[in-house]
Motif scaffolding. Sequence first.
Motif, short mmCIF file in Angstrom:
data_model
loop_
_atom_site.label_atom_id
_atom_site.label_comp_id
_atom_site.label_asym_id
_atom_site.label_seq_id
_atom_site.Cartn_x
_atom_site.Cartn_y
_atom_site.Cartn_z
N THR A 127 -23.84 -9.50 -6.91
CA THR A 127 -23.19 -10.01 -8.12
C THR A 127 -24.19 -10.07 -9.26
O THR A 127 -25.36 -10.34 -9.04
N ARG A 128 -23.72 -9.82 -10.47
CA ARG A 128 -24.60 -9.86 -11.63
C ARG A 128 -23.90 -10.59 -12.77
O ARG A 128 -22.76 -10.29 -13.11
N ASP A 134 -28.45 -20.99 -24.83
CA ASP A 134 -27.99 -21.44 -26.14
C ASP A 134 -26.47 -21.63 -26.17
O ASP A 134 -25.94 -22.37 -26.99
N THR A 135 -25.78 -20.92 -25.29
CA THR A 135 -24.32 -21.05 -25.17
C THR A 135 -23.99 -21.22 -23.68
O THR A 135 -23.46 -20.30 -23.05
N PRO A 136 -24.34 -22.37 -23.11
CA PRO A 136 -24.22 -22.55 -21.65
C PRO A 136 -22.80 -22.52 -21.14
O PRO A 136 -22.59 -22.42 -19.93
N ARG A 137 -21.82 -22.61 -22.04
CA ARG A 137 -20.42 -22.58 -21.61
C ARG A 137 -19.77 -21.22 -21.88
O ARG A 137 -18.57 -21.11 -22.07
N HIS A 138 -20.62 -20.19 -21.85
CA HIS A 138 -20.14 -18.81 -22.02
C HIS A 138 -20.90 -17.94 -21.03
O HIS A 138 -22.11 -17.76 -21.16
N VAL A 139 -20.22 -17.41 -20.02
CA VAL A 139 -20.84 -16.62 -18.96
C VAL A 139 -20.18 -15.24 -18.91
O VAL A 139 -18.96 -15.12 -19.02
N VAL A 140 -21.00 -14.21 -18.75
CA VAL A 140 -20.49 -12.86 -18.58
C VAL A 140 -20.67 -12.46 -17.12
O VAL A 140 -21.80 -12.47 -16.61
N LEU A 141 -19.58 -12.16 -16.44
CA LEU A 141 -19.63 -11.64 -15.08
C LEU A 141 -19.55 -10.12 -15.17
O LEU A 141 -18.51 -9.56 -15.49
N GLU A 142 -20.67 -9.45 -14.89
CA GLU A 142 -20.71 -8.00 -15.03
C GLU A 142 -20.19 -7.30 -13.79
O GLU A 142 -19.60 -6.22 -13.88
N GLN A 143 -20.42 -7.88 -12.62
CA GLN A 143 -19.89 -7.31 -11.40
C GLN A 143 -20.01 -8.33 -10.27
O GLN A 143 -20.81 -9.28 -10.35
N GLY A 144 -19.20 -8.17 -9.25
CA GLY A 144 -19.30 -9.02 -8.06
C GLY A 144 -18.33 -10.18 -8.08
O GLY A 144 -17.26 -10.13 -8.70
N GLU A 145 -18.73 -11.27 -7.40
CA GLU A 145 -17.85 -12.42 -7.20
C GLU A 145 -18.59 -13.70 -7.54
O GLU A 145 -19.74 -13.89 -7.14
N MET A 161 -16.33 -14.07 -19.42
CA MET A 161 -15.94 -12.70 -19.76
C MET A 161 -16.09 -11.85 -18.51
O MET A 161 -17.17 -11.78 -17.92
N ALA A 162 -14.99 -11.24 -18.07
CA ALA A 162 -15.02 -10.41 -16.87
C ALA A 162 -14.09 -9.22 -17.07
O ALA A 162 -12.93 -9.40 -17.43
N ASN A 175 -12.29 -18.96 -8.94
CA ASN A 175 -13.06 -17.86 -8.36
C ASN A 175 -12.69 -16.57 -9.09
O ASN A 175 -11.51 -16.33 -9.38
N VAL A 176 -13.69 -15.75 -9.40
CA VAL A 176 -13.45 -14.49 -10.10
C VAL A 176 -14.17 -13.36 -9.36
O VAL A 176 -15.33 -13.50 -8.98
N VAL A 177 -13.46 -12.26 -9.16
CA VAL A 177 -14.03 -11.05 -8.57
C VAL A 177 -13.86 -9.91 -9.55
O VAL A 177 -12.74 -9.64 -9.99
N GLN A 178 -14.96 -9.26 -9.91
CA GLN A 178 -14.87 -8.04 -10.71
C GLN A 178 -15.43 -6.90 -9.88
O GLN A 178 -16.60 -6.90 -9.50
N ASP A 179 -14.58 -5.92 -9.59
CA ASP A 179 -14.96 -4.77 -8.78
C ASP A 179 -14.59 -3.52 -9.56
O ASP A 179 -13.44 -3.07 -9.52
N GLY A 180 -15.56 -2.97 -10.29
CA GLY A 180 -15.26 -1.85 -11.17
C GLY A 180 -14.33 -2.32 -12.28
O GLY A 180 -14.61 -3.29 -12.97
N ASP A 181 -13.17 -1.67 -12.43
CA ASP A 181 -12.20 -2.07 -13.44
C ASP A 181 -11.18 -3.06 -12.90
O ASP A 181 -10.31 -3.53 -13.63
N ALA A 182 -11.26 -3.36 -11.61
CA ALA A 182 -10.32 -4.30 -11.00
C ALA A 182 -10.81 -5.73 -11.19
O ALA A 182 -12.01 -6.00 -11.17
N LEU A 183 -9.87 -6.65 -11.37
CA LEU A 183 -10.21 -8.05 -11.60
C LEU A 183 -9.28 -8.94 -10.80
O LEU A 183 -8.07 -8.71 -10.74
N GLN A 184 -9.87 -9.97 -10.16
CA GLN A 184 -9.09 -10.96 -9.42
C GLN A 184 -9.53 -12.35 -9.86
O GLN A 184 -10.73 -12.62 -9.95
N VAL A 185 -8.57 -13.21 -10.14
CA VAL A 185 -8.84 -14.59 -10.53
C VAL A 185 -7.99 -15.50 -9.64
O VAL A 185 -6.81 -15.23 -9.43
#
Length: 312
Positions: A127-128, A134-145, A161-162, A175-185
């Motif tokens: 996962t990445r 500076d913006t601790p309430r903003h996270v970018v999930l680039e890949q993984g879970e 952002m996922a 819980n969030v999973v980003q696998d390529g272009d697929a997304l699960q929440v």
Amino acid sequence: MSAQTEIREAGRLWAIRVQDPAFDDWDGYTAWLEADPAHLAAYEAALDDSDWGAALLASAPVEVAAEPQARRWWLPAGAAAAAAIAAVGGWSVIDRDAPAQQIATAPGEQRMIDLADGSKLALNGATRVILDPDTPRHVVLEQGEARFDVVHDASDPFVVMAGGTRLVDAGTVFNVVQDGDALQVAVSEGAVIYAPGPDEVRLAPGDTLTRDAKGAKPVVGKASTQAIGSWASGALHYDNASLGQVARDLSRSLGKPVRPAPGTEARTLGGGTLMLGGSPDQVLARAGPLLGVRFVAEGEGWTMSPADGPPR
């Protein structure tokens, strides 16, 4: 967070990413730049920042690893010492004064992170994410879970952002999973707003949302709240899960590929609670009789198929 602040932070995140020698998302970077003239200005402003941009461009990113096959932190070389990351065991604490960071886990590794606002973030294997103190309430999930345990603040919503989509917290564990272009929440507690706006989807406890590709229509379903994000507690809970879903879960948690046998991915399996402790062979030995499947070693991983007889 205002639109101007979001653009500024996005510019900083792109500035970090393109300095990575392994960066290969040039089409995405170009599309982002062309989407709005303000994007290029934000990117250049990030590079021109005397305190942050100079450190970023001083040298190529370096990897700081606490131990082999363990946590990995990608930081600008000139800023590595200033990051002030405190880590004890499997927990990491992000300092407000540190620069934006890309944090990645190795296959099969789990990492827990305390954010500055009191929220907690759990990363599954391979996962990445990108975090900016500076913006601790903003996270970018680039890949993984990742599982998010958010401290709710109505005046400052927590945003993930996922897959190019905004997920906004409404006081929740999800819980969030980003696998390529697929997304699960999937939402365990509270609520999450998927893609806030005219076509937004509000997810309540036990709700799941699956989107197979960018632009695809999201599909809402149901799951046990106990099962959502259970991997972070060392267990996987199943109730009539598909063989494909179990294979993906095991692959992330074990760090080795588990593949469904051809033509069996949609097959429904038995239910139960699978403990993840021990070696991969020990985990699979428990999974077989519990879920009614068999595993056959194949290369570096396994092929999984329904066992003869009814699942148990």
